[in-house]
Design an enzyme around this catalytic site. Sequence first.
Site, PDB file in Angstrom:
ATOM      1  N   GLU A  56     100.171 -79.331 -16.854  1.00 59.30           N
ATOM      2  CA  GLU A  56     101.482 -79.151 -17.464  1.00 59.30           C
ATOM      3  C   GLU A  56     101.537 -77.871 -18.292  1.00 59.30           C
ATOM      4  OE1 GLU A  56     100.609 -83.666 -17.630  1.00 59.30           O
ATOM      5  OE2 GLU A  56      99.502 -81.770 -17.552  1.00 59.30           O
ATOM      6  N   ALA A 158      73.313 -89.477   8.137  1.00 58.51           N
ATOM      7  CA  ALA A 158      73.422 -88.755   9.403  1.00 58.51           C
ATOM      8  C   ALA A 158      72.458 -89.393  10.391  1.00 58.51           C
ATOM      9  CB  ALA A 158      73.103 -87.274   9.217  1.00 58.51           C
ATOM     10  N   GLU A 301      72.605 -89.322  -1.413  1.00 52.37           N
ATOM     11  CA  GLU A 301      72.002 -88.714  -0.225  1.00 52.37           C
ATOM     12  C   GLU A 301      70.514 -89.013  -0.281  1.00 52.37           C
ATOM     13  OE1 GLU A 301      71.984 -84.286   1.831  1.00 52.37           O
ATOM     14  OE2 GLU A 301      73.665 -84.855   0.549  1.00 52.37           O
TER      15      GLU A 301
END
Length: 379
Positions: A56, A158, A301
Amino acid sequence: MSFTELDSIYMARAIELAKQGRFTTTPNPNVGCVLVKDGHIVGEGFHQLAGQGHAEVNALAVAGDNAKGATAYVTLEPCSHYGRTPPCAEGLKAAGVSKVIAAMVDPNPAVSGRGLQILADAGIDVASGLLEQQARDLNKGFLKRMETGLPFVTCKMACSLDGKTALNNGQSKWITGPQARQDVQAFRAQSCAILSGADTVISDNAKLNVRTEELPFAMPTSLPIRQPTRVIIDSQNRLTPDLALFSIESPVIIFTTQLDNQQQWPHFVKHEVVAANKNKVDLSAVLARLAELQFNHIWLEAGATLAGAFAQQDLIDEYIVYIAPKLIGDMGKSLLNFAEVTAMGDVTQLTFTDTQIIGDDIRLTAYKAKQATHTEDKE
């Protein structure tokens, strides 16, 4: 209150602006603001860095005197408290805006309706709920931390088409292609922390940093490149300062069950002792502590054992899985390791929310079924 098609267009613009801060605003939320007067945008801005002007403030600076009588479209309720910056609700009131439409009410207990009330008490028309789901998707981590006291956890994995993460001898470079690995860098860069385990750090000699040269897009040059804090679970104090992880001077937090005072650590390494659960670091305690440290979004991960422990303890909010068009066979390593489930009613049910082709690979996004929601496409 009903909203017009133009209202939606201006709020959509505010959401696009907010996305520009997703690499830099932590621990603050991503927020965008658009000021409209007489059918024209007279000012717009987004929150760039914690401690600097909110969306803002930046939009009002662009609009100047044109802010008087304008309608403000803001992706999150204007703040009402004094922190490192003054309250945005007071700024909008002083600028003389005539109307404020917020996509959603701020769940932060320090705000939570007070910003809109300040504006309403000043005679300004207020409304909320326009494109609320899209606005929530901007700040999944911030919202979860405010609403539950825990960060949002995304588990990245993966694998080959038959669900293997590596050959049986440990070779895993590379299952996925270069485009998928670049995609991972973009997700890392948006996270507050990259969380892994001592096994991964030691076996891969992993650095777990954002490799900026691999990002699939150019970062805004005016904003600093932020390396997420690297958070490592090391219950048995197996890490040593000579590992590649510590060759990069950016924050590291090591969670353990007891301190090892034998090692000399770099100044950017911090140890946190948390409660043990069966001689292992209590993962729930880790997430609670990270929330206390104002971490919103955790990028998990890790290897199959640690990721499996997070999954089995129901601590993962979102899964992002890259699937490569390769077959490894039965002797390959599995995606997740956890205790056997013997009844179909006990399996973890997920809901796919996004599927994309990334180079030669497929990226799947899934949420726990009970909280499935829209997921925005990433650049």
